[in-house]
Motif scaffolding. Structure first.
Motif, PDB file in Angstrom:
ATOM      1  N   VAL A 163       0.838  -1.193   0.000  1.00  0.00           N
ATOM      2  CA  VAL A 163       0.000   0.000   0.000  1.00  0.00           C
ATOM      3  C   VAL A 163       0.875   1.246   0.000  1.00  0.00           C
ATOM      4  N   LYS A 164       0.277   2.335  -0.475  1.00  0.00           N
ATOM      5  CA  LYS A 164       0.978   3.613  -0.600  1.00  0.00           C
ATOM      6  C   LYS A 164       2.244   3.457  -1.425  1.00  0.00           C
ATOM      7  N   PHE A 165       2.165   2.671  -2.487  1.00  0.00           N
ATOM      8  CA  PHE A 165       3.295   2.467  -3.371  1.00  0.00           C
ATOM      9  C   PHE A 165       3.614   3.784  -4.079  1.00  0.00           C
ATOM     10  N   GLU A 166       4.847   4.237  -3.959  1.00  0.00           N
ATOM     11  CA  GLU A 166       5.209   5.536  -4.523  1.00  0.00           C
ATOM     12  C   GLU A 166       6.626   5.558  -5.092  1.00  0.00           C
ATOM     13  N   MET A 167       7.133   4.406  -5.494  1.00  0.00           N
ATOM     14  CA  MET A 167       8.482   4.338  -6.074  1.00  0.00           C
ATOM     15  C   MET A 167       8.378   4.672  -7.561  1.00  0.00           C
ATOM     16  N   THR A 168       8.402   5.939  -7.862  1.00  0.00           N
ATOM     17  CA  THR A 168       8.163   6.396  -9.233  1.00  0.00           C
ATOM     18  C   THR A 168       9.276   6.010 -10.195  1.00  0.00           C
ATOM     19  N   GLN A 169      10.495   5.803  -9.692  1.00  0.00           N
ATOM     20  CA  GLN A 169      11.627   5.510 -10.570  1.00  0.00           C
ATOM     21  C   GLN A 169      11.704   4.031 -10.946  1.00  0.00           C
ATOM     22  N   LEU A 170      10.984   3.169 -10.226  1.00  0.00           N
ATOM     23  CA  LEU A 170      11.085   1.729 -10.433  1.00  0.00           C
ATOM     24  C   LEU A 170      10.575   1.347 -11.824  1.00  0.00           C
ATOM     25  N   VAL A 171      11.326   0.480 -12.506  1.00  0.00           N
ATOM     26  CA  VAL A 171      10.951   0.009 -13.845  1.00  0.00           C
ATOM     27  C   VAL A 171      10.330  -1.377 -13.789  1.00  0.00           C
ATOM     28  N   GLU A 189      -3.148  -9.089  -0.643  1.00  0.00           N
ATOM     29  CA  GLU A 189      -4.578  -8.897  -0.870  1.00  0.00           C
ATOM     30  C   GLU A 189      -4.887  -7.527  -1.458  1.00  0.00           C
ATOM     31  N   TRP A 190      -4.002  -6.571  -1.211  1.00  0.00           N
ATOM     32  CA  TRP A 190      -4.211  -5.209  -1.707  1.00  0.00           C
ATOM     33  C   TRP A 190      -2.941  -4.697  -2.357  1.00  0.00           C
ATOM     34  N   PHE A 191      -3.099  -4.061  -3.517  1.00  0.00           N
ATOM     35  CA  PHE A 191      -2.019  -3.263  -4.099  1.00  0.00           C
ATOM     36  C   PHE A 191      -2.604  -1.884  -4.357  1.00  0.00           C
ATOM     37  N   ILE A 192      -2.126  -0.909  -3.595  1.00  0.00           N
ATOM     38  CA  ILE A 192      -2.698   0.445  -3.655  1.00  0.00           C
ATOM     39  C   ILE A 192      -1.575   1.455  -3.830  1.00  0.00           C
ATOM     40  N   THR A 193      -1.649   2.226  -4.884  1.00  0.00           N
ATOM     41  CA  THR A 193      -0.662   3.274  -5.144  1.00  0.00           C
ATOM     42  C   THR A 193      -1.045   4.537  -4.390  1.00  0.00           C
ATOM     43  N   ASN A 194      -0.053   5.281  -3.986  1.00  0.00           N
ATOM     44  CA  ASN A 194      -0.296   6.560  -3.326  1.00  0.00           C
ATOM     45  C   ASN A 194      -0.874   7.539  -4.354  1.00  0.00           C
ATOM     46  N   SER A 195      -2.132   7.839  -4.235  1.00  0.00           N
ATOM     47  CA  SER A 195      -2.813   8.683  -5.219  1.00  0.00           C
ATOM     48  C   SER A 195      -2.392  10.147  -5.137  1.00  0.00           C
ATOM     49  N   ASP A 196      -1.664  10.498  -4.101  1.00  0.00           N
ATOM     50  CA  ASP A 196      -1.225  11.890  -3.964  1.00  0.00           C
ATOM     51  C   ASP A 196      -0.008  12.205  -4.828  1.00  0.00           C
ATOM     52  N   VAL A 197       0.660  11.153  -5.341  1.00  0.00           N
ATOM     53  CA  VAL A 197       1.854  11.372  -6.166  1.00  0.00           C
ATOM     54  C   VAL A 197       1.424  11.796  -7.560  1.00  0.00           C
ATOM     55  N   THR A 198       1.901  12.919  -8.015  1.00  0.00           N
ATOM     56  CA  THR A 198       1.513  13.450  -9.326  1.00  0.00           C
ATOM     57  C   THR A 198       2.539  13.137 -10.407  1.00  0.00           C
ATOM     58  N   GLU A 199       3.696  12.638 -10.026  1.00  0.00           N
ATOM     59  CA  GLU A 199       4.726  12.310 -11.011  1.00  0.00           C
ATOM     60  C   GLU A 199       4.313  11.087 -11.826  1.00  0.00           C
ATOM     61  N   ILE A 200       4.924  10.961 -13.003  1.00  0.00           N
ATOM     62  CA  ILE A 200       4.678   9.801 -13.851  1.00  0.00           C
ATOM     63  C   ILE A 200       5.514   8.631 -13.357  1.00  0.00           C
ATOM     64  N   PHE A 201       4.864   7.514 -13.064  1.00  0.00           N
ATOM     65  CA  PHE A 201       5.579   6.311 -12.641  1.00  0.00           C
ATOM     66  C   PHE A 201       6.248   5.673 -13.856  1.00  0.00           C
ATOM     67  N   GLN A 202       7.508   5.291 -13.700  1.00  0.00           N
ATOM     68  CA  GLN A 202       8.267   4.674 -14.791  1.00  0.00           C
ATOM     69  C   GLN A 202       8.068   3.155 -14.865  1.00  0.00           C
ATOM     70  N   LEU A 203       7.257   2.623 -14.010  1.00  0.00           N
ATOM     71  CA  LEU A 203       7.051   1.180 -13.922  1.00  0.00           C
ATOM     72  C   LEU A 203       6.554   0.622 -15.257  1.00  0.00           C
ATOM     73  N   GLU A 204       7.290  -0.357 -15.814  1.00  0.00           N
ATOM     74  CA  GLU A 204       6.932  -0.989 -17.083  1.00  0.00           C
ATOM     75  C   GLU A 204       6.410  -2.409 -16.900  1.00  0.00           C
ATOM     76  N   MET A 205       6.917  -3.117 -15.887  1.00  0.00           N
ATOM     77  CA  MET A 205       6.483  -4.490 -15.647  1.00  0.00           C
ATOM     78  C   MET A 205       6.091  -4.664 -14.185  1.00  0.00           C
ATOM     79  N   LEU A 206       4.846  -5.063 -13.954  1.00  0.00           N
ATOM     80  CA  LEU A 206       4.338  -5.311 -12.606  1.00  0.00           C
ATOM     81  C   LEU A 206       3.804  -6.729 -12.548  1.00  0.00           C
ATOM     82  N   ASP A 207       4.433  -7.551 -11.716  1.00  0.00           N
ATOM     83  CA  ASP A 207       4.033  -8.951 -11.580  1.00  0.00           C
ATOM     84  C   ASP A 207       3.446  -9.164 -10.190  1.00  0.00           C
ATOM     85  N   LEU A 208       2.128  -9.350 -10.135  1.00  0.00           N
ATOM     86  CA  LEU A 208       1.418  -9.634  -8.886  1.00  0.00           C
ATOM     87  C   LEU A 208       0.729 -10.994  -8.959  1.00  0.00           C
ATOM     88  N   SER A 209       1.235 -11.860  -9.800  1.00  0.00           N
ATOM     89  CA  SER A 209       0.609 -13.169  -9.968  1.00  0.00           C
ATOM     90  C   SER A 209       0.797 -14.039  -8.731  1.00  0.00           C
TER      91      SER A 209
END
Length: 683
Positions: free
Chosen positions: A216-224, A234-254
């Protein structure tokens, strides 16, 4: 002259280049290649001291080194890479690396460095240029790791998988400001408290195979790249207060426990979103009939601070975040029953969509519901009973190439639905109840329980196994250049010689397993490479097979009693791989078995499993059966029957003679007996 000769000889040797071998004895077991010494798996118990001083890379993996002693590498001042993985390393003395300050890569994985980690930590202080450190599988705890990494500010790549880390906080990686990649998979992590907040250069993070309950409150904007698969999330929640563009290209939550589609960043660059094997579903339909018994929001509590910090409206579709850049979406193995209206259209670049093993009951294959960029669609193993499609809108999907609809409950389809997809290359309709019809047998207004497969110029692979097909009409694939055709597990299939007409120039893979096949002429199909005719009622090998150059032939579970010698010779010359087990082979006719066994070109994969029936009707392993038993047994039995027959004939002749004499010559027999046996007495 002798003096000149000696001088010339000395000058010759002086002018020769001095190889490394002259700088050390020739007894080293290691292999040398330029500036690299390969000493893996040589049973060494210490660092070799007879290697060239100029080496820059030293590999000592899979040996028996238990201790790296002080100055053990002092001879190799130019060393840049040192690998001592998979040894019995328990101790690294404080000055082990003091004379090798240029080391940039250190691999000590799969050892026991949890013993004496304080001393090991001191030895690392001299490696001021260290960029890559691998300490995987060393039994390290988070406190040990914190001590080991203290002041190692130059590290960029850190591997700590397979240890026993439980909890991470801001002190664990406090000095690793240059860290770009961190691997923490296969630990016991259940909590991460600000451990990555200061790692501004971290690009790749692997948290797979741990016990994390949420992110929760995921805010690592530089992570690829973030791999958090195989946890308890059970939950994956990004910090909605962050206005920067997240560089994340691959997210594996399988392979987690997600109940909801992850709450992604509002501005992201995600291309691969892997969500398979969770419990994801969409619940917006519940908001329509909302009552007082249903909650419309959820609050997440941070138990450490005992305060609520996140409130989310469960039915708010904006929580999906920015998915506009997604190219691969894998939602296999979830509980999806539907998609919210327009959900897939939010991904205009979607290329791969994988939805197998869900609960979908219908799917709209239209341009209004599916992005035109879609290349692969897998909706197999769902509950589909129908596929909605309109020819006018389907034709827009000109990029769709692979379509998998297998393992559903589809009974009816628009008969020409696949003809309207111009790029369709592969279709899998296996294990539905959809037959095959000829285009001339239906009109546009009909909705029969069959599909037309003629005149589809792009279709190359068709899988219709287990579809309860009973009849294959003539010319049913005319104008469709199929290379792969799978018809297996249609046990009542009637296939005529002209049913596959038109495929003789293209067909390479043909599956006819469990189709009731007894005989078929395969000779027209010169390009066949893979043929499966297992689980049928074939008594004798079709001679037409001997004309083909097959890579694989599957003959398992038929009724073959033998393979004639000339047929076996032809197969051994033309076929690369064959399966023959499960037939009722005769143990006394195994000449073909010996040919297959001795053949160097043919690979009979299951030859060691082949069984045969002997003279006593017992099943035996063919590889252990002695053919001598057939010869001796048959000879003994033949002699026995000859003797029995001779005795029967003799007894019959004697009986007939006695009956004849008693019937037609009644006086002859007593007279002969009297003459033979009656003797006069002497008184």
């Amino acid at each position: 002259m002798p003096v000149l000769s000696v001088l010339s000889t000395l000058l010759y040797f002086i002018s020769m280049p001095v190889p490394w071998a002259l700088g050390h004895p020739h007894i080293t077991p290691c292999r040398l290649s330029q500036s690299t010494a390969l000493c893996n798996s040589y049973g060494l118990s210490s660092v070799p001291s007879d290697l060239p001083q100029q080496i820059e890379e030293l590999f000592l993996n899979q040996n028996f080194v238990s201790t790296l002693q002080n100055d053990c590498l002092s001879r190799y001042a130019s060393l840049r890479l040192f690998s001592c993985a998979s040894n019995r390393l328990r101790a690294v003395e404080e000055k082990a690396f003091s004379r090798s300050p240029l080391i940039e890569s250190l691999n000590l994985a799969n050892n026991d460095l949890h013993h004496g980690h304080k001393q090991f930590a001191q030895s690392l202080r001299s490696l001021t240029r260290l960029r890559t450190l691998d300490l995987s599988s060393n039994g390290l705890t988070e406190d040990m790791v914190s001590d080991l990494l203290q002041n190692l500010t130059s590290i960029e790549f850190l591997y700590l998988s397979g240890n026993i880390l439980l909890r991470l906080d801001e002190s664990t990686f406090r000095d690793l400001y240059q860290l770009k990649e961190l691997n923490l998979e296969r630990n016991l992590l259940f909590e991460i408290d600000g451990a990555f907040d200061h790692l501004q250069k971290l690009l790749r993070l692997n948290l797979a195979f741990n016990s994390l309950p949420c992110l929760v409150k995921f805010e690592m904007t530089q992570l690829v790249m973030l791999n958090a698969s195989h946890n308890l999330i059970e939950w994956f929640i990004t910090n909605s207060d962050v206005t920067e563009i997240f560089q994340l290209e691959m997210l594996d939550l399988s392979n987690n426990r997600l109940l909801f589609f992850p709450f992604l960043p509002t501005h992201s660059s995600i291309r691969s979103l892997l969500l398979s094997n969770n419990q994801i579903n969409f619940y917006s339909h519940l908001a329509v009939n909302n009552s007082s018994n249903w909650t419309t929001n959820v609050e997440y509590y941070n138990m450490g601070r005992n305060a609520s910090n996140i409130t989310a409206d469960l039915w708010d579709e904006s929580l999906h975040g920015d998915i506009s850049s997604v190219q691969l979406l894998d939602l296999s193995g979830n509980q999806l029953r539907y998609f919210p209206k327009g959900f897939l259209q939010k991904m205009p670049h979607l290329y791969w969509l994988r939805l197998r093993r869900n609960c979908l009951e219908s799917f709209n294959l239209t341009a209004e519901d599916v992005p035109a960029t879609l290349y692969e669609l897998d909706v197999s193993n769902n509950r589909l009973t129908e596929l909605h499609a309109q020819p006018s809108s389907v034709s827009v999907l000109n990029n769709l190439t692979h379509l998998n609809l297998s393992l559903n409950d589809i009974k009816r389809l628009p008969p020409r639905v696949f003809n309207t997809l111009p790029s369709l290359n592969t279709v899998d309709l296996s294990y539905n109840t959809v037959g095959i019809c000829h285009s001339g047998d239906i009109s546009d207004s009909d909705t029969p329980a069959c599909v037309v497969w003629t005149n589809h110029s792009s279709l190359k692979q068709l899988y219709i196994a287990g579809c309860s097909i009973q009849n294959l009409p003539p010319l049913v694939f005319e104008g469709t250049p199929l290379t792969h055709l799978e018809l297996s597990n249609n046990p009542d299939l009637l296939i005529g010689q002209d049913s596959l007409s038109g495929l003789s120039g293209t067909l390479q893979h043909l599956g006819l397993s469990n189709t009731g096949l007894q005989n078929f002429d395969f000779s027209p199909y010169k390009h066949l490479k893979f043929l499966n005719i297992s689980k049928n009622a074939i008594w004798e090998l079709p001679k037409s097979l001997l004309m083909l150059n097959l890579k694989l032939l599957d003959l398992r579970n038929n009724m073959l009693s033998t393979i004639q010698s000339e047929h076996a010779t032809a197969l051994a010359d033309r076929v690369q791989i064959v399966y023959v087990n499960g037939n009722a082979f005769n143990c006394c006719h195994l000449e073909w078995y010996r040919m297959f066994e001795e053949s160097k070109a043919l690979c009979a994969v299951d030859l060691s499993e082949v069984t045969c029936i002997d003279l006593h009707r017992q099943s035996q392993k063919a590889m252990f059966f002695d053919s001598v038993d057939c010869g001796s047994r048959s000879t003994e039995e033949s002699i026995f029957w000859y003797i029995l027959l001779f005795l029967s004939v003799c007894l019959s002749l004697v009986g007939i003679s006695v009956i004849y004499l008693l019937t037609y010559r009644p006086k002859v027999l007593p007279r002969a007996i009297k003459k033979k046996c009656w003797r006069p007495t002497p008184y």
